[in-house]
Design a protein around this motif. Structure first.
Motif, short mmCIF file in Angstrom:
data_model
loop_
_atom_site.label_atom_id
_atom_site.label_comp_id
_atom_site.label_asym_id
_atom_site.label_seq_id
_atom_site.Cartn_x
_atom_site.Cartn_y
_atom_site.Cartn_z
N VAL A 68 71.71 35.88 -18.66
CA VAL A 68 73.05 36.46 -18.67
C VAL A 68 72.97 37.98 -18.62
CG1 VAL A 68 75.16 36.72 -20.02
CG2 VAL A 68 74.06 34.49 -19.86
N LEU A 82 74.46 40.45 -15.75
CA LEU A 82 75.34 41.59 -16.01
C LEU A 82 74.77 42.87 -15.41
CD1 LEU A 82 76.38 40.89 -19.72
CD2 LEU A 82 77.79 40.62 -17.67
N VAL A 95 75.53 42.88 -11.74
CA VAL A 95 76.95 43.09 -11.42
C VAL A 95 77.39 44.51 -11.76
CG1 VAL A 95 79.29 42.32 -11.91
CG2 VAL A 95 77.45 40.65 -11.73
N LEU A 117 83.54 32.64 -18.40
CA LEU A 117 82.76 33.88 -18.36
C LEU A 117 81.36 33.64 -17.81
CD1 LEU A 117 83.79 35.60 -21.73
CD2 LEU A 117 84.56 36.14 -19.42
N ALA A 157 79.99 35.27 -14.38
CA ALA A 157 78.82 36.15 -14.44
C ALA A 157 77.73 35.69 -13.48
CB ALA A 157 78.28 36.22 -15.87
N TRP A 217 76.50 37.62 -9.99
CA TRP A 217 75.10 37.96 -9.77
C TRP A 217 74.61 37.39 -8.44
CZ3 TRP A 217 70.73 34.64 -9.68
CH2 TRP A 217 69.52 35.32 -9.57
#
Length: 371
Positions: free
Chosen positions: A103, A107, A110, A172, A176, A180
């Motif tokens: 994760v 992030l 992104v 979420l 995410a 990506w």
């Protein structure tokens, strides 16, 4: 399901040799995973975005995935003789570590330059490890039951706080991972030099839009929301566009039109809305024009479609750049003009032929001669 911690079993396991073997196997799996991470780590190339993104993702997952694989093998072999305890506790720890790293890396892909990302990484790590600890202590199950008992009436339905939390978490995570994946595909497309720059930008935006729509549909379906409700939302969105979002919708439509007809491309030298500069960015809503003094103008796509745009490099990259110079009266104009031409010829990107640089008198101004 993974077991919660029974401290009486911990004490019993540590008083028996088999328990120490179980604990040693779990620690050995983590040690071997760390060694594999040191040996198998890929080299990253900071000058190549695709290699950097792919190698970075693999490097972050080597340790948790190798450790998880070793723990699974050790658990399968050990449970033939005894029921594993420490190995069973180590499995969710390795899964949590892999989830955190995956994760966080998504992030970073992104939001590569976000200042809040470091704080978010720590918050995510503490949250996952905290939930894992509460689960091991047997507290998380009781908290989940209490949250499930808290019901919020929504229209004719009654939704628990636990359902809302699970739905938000699923959405979420799905977004995410999708962002990506879309960032990785965009980097690959932008590296495809055999395609036109406008086509690359259009393909990248289209891929991101399609993946986001699919992610939203998958997430809504996963949390149990009837997708037929989207027809109501679509009608409301159409009314909103008709009432107050015409400019926004027209900018997006104009953006895709520009990308399709390739009238304006990255690197073009244009004059639009009394601004002269290089097109440095083309998006679905606006175009960034950077002037020669470094000032960047954000021009809405609708302006580019509805007004006349001077594209100085539409058919050829050979363009003329005007540099105004003013000298005082009484100056040697022939020498000044020659110095200006020599200065232009000293630049490697200035063409010598067939149309070399030329300096000439423009007008006699109040305070000097304009060249």
């Amino acid at each position: 399901m993974f077991p919660t911690i029974d401290f009486s079993r911990v004490e019993a396991a540590l008083t028996h040799p088999a328990g120490w073997i179980d604990l040693s196997l779990a620690l050995a799996c983590f040690a071997l995973g760390w060694l594999a991470d040191r040996r198998l780590r890929l080299k990253t190339d900071r000058t190549h975005d695709v290699i950097r993104v792919g190698a970075g993702g693999v490097n972050r997952l080597i340790f948790p995935l190798v450790t998880l694989l070793l723990l699974v093998i050790a658990t399968v072999l050990y449970q033939r003789y005894r029921t594993p305890f420490f190995l069973a506790l180590a499995l969710p720890a390795s899964i949590a570590l892999a989830l955190i790293r995956l994760v966080v890396y998504a992030l970073r892909g992104v939001f590569p330059r976000a200042s809040w990302l470091a704080t978010s990484e720590r918050a995510l790590s503490f949250t996952v490890w905290g939930l894992l600890l509460l689960y091991f202590l047997g507290i998380l199950h009781d908290v989940a039951k209490d949250l499930d008992a808290l019901v919020i009436p929504i229209a004719k339905s009654r939704v628990s706080v636990l359902d809302i939390g699970q739905a938000v978490l699923v959405v979420l995570l799905t977004l995410a991972i999708t962002l990506w994946i879309s960032s990785f595909i965009e980097n690959r497309l932008m590296q495809a030099e055999q395609l036109d720059s406008s086509l690359r930008a259009l393909a990248a935006k289209a891929v991101r839009a399609v993946l986001l729509v699919l992610a939203v549909l998958i997430a809504l379906n996963a949390v149990g929301i009837d997708l037929t409700l989207l027809s109501v939302f679509g009608g409301a969105l159409g009314v909103g566009i008709g009432l107050g979002l015409q400019k926004l919708a027209s900018n997006y439509i104009a953006g895709f039109t520009i990308l399709l007809d390739r009238s304006i491309r990255l690197g073009d030298m244009v004059t639009v809305d009394n601004r002269f500069g290089v097109v440095t960015k083309v998006t679905a809503r606006y175009v960034v024009v950077k002037s020669l003094d470094g000032v960047e103008a954000v021009v809405p796509n609708e302006t580019l479609v509805t007004t006349t745009v001077l594209n100085h490099s539409y058919s050829t990259k050979e363009i003329r750049v005007v540099v105004p110079v003013q000298v005082a009266y009484g100056s040697d104009l022939e020498l000044t003009l020659k110095l200006m031409e020599d200065a232009a010829l000293a630049e490697p990107r200035v063409l010598k032929a067939p149309n070399g640089p030329a300096a000439f008198v423009v007008r006699f101004a109040d305070s000097g001669v304009d060249l």
